[in-house]
Design a protein around this motif. Structure first.
Motif, short mmCIF file in Angstrom:
data_model
loop_
_atom_site.label_atom_id
_atom_site.label_comp_id
_atom_site.label_asym_id
_atom_site.label_seq_id
_atom_site.Cartn_x
_atom_site.Cartn_y
_atom_site.Cartn_z
N ARG A 1 0.82 -1.21 0.00
CA ARG A 1 0.00 0.00 0.00
C ARG A 1 0.86 1.26 0.00
N LYS A 2 2.00 1.18 0.71
CA LYS A 2 2.91 2.35 0.69
C LYS A 2 3.45 2.58 -0.71
N MET A 3 3.71 1.51 -1.45
CA MET A 3 4.19 1.65 -2.83
C MET A 3 3.13 2.33 -3.69
N VAL A 4 1.86 2.07 -3.37
CA VAL A 4 0.76 2.64 -4.15
C VAL A 4 0.52 4.11 -3.75
N TYR A 5 0.63 4.39 -2.44
CA TYR A 5 0.26 5.72 -1.94
C TYR A 5 1.46 6.61 -1.60
N GLY A 6 2.52 6.46 -2.35
CA GLY A 6 3.66 7.36 -2.20
C GLY A 6 4.25 7.34 -0.80
N GLY A 7 4.32 6.16 -0.20
CA GLY A 7 4.94 6.03 1.11
C GLY A 7 3.99 6.29 2.27
N ASN A 8 2.75 6.71 2.01
CA ASN A 8 1.78 6.98 3.09
C ASN A 8 1.06 5.70 3.51
N ALA A 9 0.76 5.62 4.82
CA ALA A 9 0.01 4.45 5.33
C ALA A 9 -1.47 4.77 5.29
N VAL A 10 -2.11 4.57 4.15
CA VAL A 10 -3.52 4.94 3.98
C VAL A 10 -4.42 3.80 4.47
N ILE A 11 -5.47 4.19 5.24
CA ILE A 11 -6.42 3.19 5.74
C ILE A 11 -7.74 3.36 5.00
N GLY A 12 -8.27 2.27 4.47
CA GLY A 12 -9.51 2.32 3.70
C GLY A 12 -10.74 2.24 4.59
N TRP A 13 -11.91 2.47 3.99
CA TRP A 13 -13.18 2.43 4.73
C TRP A 13 -13.39 1.05 5.34
N GLY A 14 -13.73 1.03 6.63
CA GLY A 14 -13.99 -0.25 7.30
C GLY A 14 -12.74 -1.02 7.66
N GLN A 15 -11.55 -0.43 7.44
CA GLN A 15 -10.31 -1.14 7.78
C GLN A 15 -9.73 -0.58 9.06
N LYS A 16 -8.87 -1.41 9.71
CA LYS A 16 -8.26 -0.94 10.96
C LYS A 16 -6.79 -0.73 10.74
#
Ligand SMILES: NC(=O)c1ccc[n+]([C@@H]2O[C@H](COP(=O)([O-])OP(=O)(O)OC[C@H]3O[C@@H](n4cnc5c(N)ncnc54)[C@H](OP(=O)(O)O)[C@@H]3O)[C@@H](O)[C@H]2O)c1
Length: 358
Positions: free
Chosen positions: A343-358
């Protein structure tokens, strides 16, 4: 928690107990129970507030349905009980072929002809005029999903069934069923039934995310792996103990090295909590994401009571983490798509949390 901590089954208005009574043992020889014990098991479940009973046309070749219907009538419970049964396994008793070695192919599967045949036979055995929840027991690998759901949706419209659900099928099939039902504004399947326990976590790979995304409640079957997680089998000798001694009715042996390791950790956790291993195993399962109602089976009233006591269990986060760790399944490709690293590779190094995820 108790059996009266009702919840909706999936995204539906069907209200069920957190544990459903499985009746696969009713009348099944050699590891099932006779009518008197079955009646006591049924009575104990409903007297404790349970409202959700699961049978199938194939269980003891119809005897389980007959007993279940009889117990419901004896206690005058038709309105209170959420009655579920299943179709798909072949029910032909008079083979078409002249040598009598083959059965009728249209007396099984999920084609329209068999669904109507199976439902009429179940209604007769149960002596009821509708089923609350009608399950496809297993996908036949042939019938198009459009035909399956149209037949079941028409049965909802006709009033012979109230809801329908899918057991033992690929995740893509259930997702397609839910998606096209919604697109067509027709009733969608409301639940899935699958083997799920500390020693069977394969469902977590594709089916759990699918069920959560599409609004289907999860009903685990064999939550104690046919009795293995009760801890009564000894590694040194598994004979003369219970259903799993001798030929395992579900094929693969539960007595693998990995499963004994899981059971060792489960025993340690349950010793610390002063409960039985069955209770700790059920408590762990009921906390899993998406699980709505867990199917419990018993061949003795004492087992049922032991299992119902799991509703009161409180596992700590540390207990849960230990059980998660020891029972973790191997990562597959679809798991690897959502690791934090990817996910960091996808979001430019950011730890993005999706809807309904912890
Ligand atoms: N959709 C499907 O394909 C599918 C498949 C299988 C089952 N099901 C449903 O799921 C229900 C539950 O499945 P299951 O019976 O396999 O569940 P399970 O909980 O894994 O196994 C139940 C068996 O374990 C033993 N047991 C249960 N509680 C115990 C306890 N507290 N202490 C010691 N032993 C205990 C008993 O066997 P012993 O006789 O050995 O003591 C009992 O018959 C079935 O009744 C059926 O409704 C659905």
């Amino acid at each position: 928690m108790s059996l009266t901590n009702y919840r909706s089954l999936g995204r539906s208005g069907l209200i069920v107990s957190p544990m459903a009574l499985g009746t696969m043992t009713f009348g099944t020889k050699p590891w099932g129970v006779d009518k008197d014990v079955a009646r006591e098991i049924f009575k104990t479940y409903v007297e404790n507030g349970g409202n959700f009973v699961d049978t199938a046309d194939i269980y003891s070749l119809g005897v389980s349905e007959e007993m279940t219907g009889e117990f419901i009538r004896e206690m005058n419970l038709r309105d209170q009980i959420v009655l579920s049964t299943k179709f798909a396994f072949n029910g032909s008793s008079s083979p078409l072929s002249t040598n009598h070695s083959l059965g009728n192919p249209n007396a099984g599967g999920s084609g329209a002809k068999n669904i109507h045949r199976a439902l009429d036979a179940s209604l007769k055995r149960l002596k009821v005029d509708y089923i609350d929840l009608y399950w496809m027991h297993i996908w036949d690998g042939v019938t198009p999903v459009e035909e399956i759901i149209q037949t079941l949706q028409d049965l909802v419209t006709s009033g012979k069934i109230r809801y329908y659900a899918l057991s033992d099928m690929p995740a893509w099939l259930a997702m397609k069923a839910a998606t096209i039902s919604n697109e067509r504004r027709r009733p969608q399947p409301i639940a899935i039934q699958f083997e799920y326990s500390l020693v069977a976590r394969e469902i977590e790979r594709e089916h759990v995310p699918m069920a959560i995304e599409s609004g289907m409640g999860i009903m685990p079957w064999s939550p104690l792996a046919g009795g293995f997680l009760s801890g009564k089998y000894k590694r040194s000798d598994t004979s003369n103990t219970g259903r799993l001694s001798g030929a395992n009715p579900f094929g693969d042996s539960k007595f693998s090295d990995q499963n004994w390791l899981i059971l060792d950790e489960l025993k340690k956790v349950s010793d610390e909590l002063d409960c039985t291993t069955a209770q700790a195993a059920l408590a762990w399962l009921m906390l899993r994401p998406g699980v709505s109602s867990t199917l419990i089976g018993a061949s003795k009233v004492s087992q049922l009571k032991d299992n119902l006591a799991a509703l009161d269990m409180k596992l700590t986060i540390e207990n849960i983490e230990r059980l998660d760790r020891v029972s973790a399944r191997t990562m597959g490709f679809s798991d690897s798509l959502t690791t934090p690293e990817i996910r960091k590779m996808v979001y430019g190094g950011n730890a993005v949390i999706g809807w309904g995820q912890k």
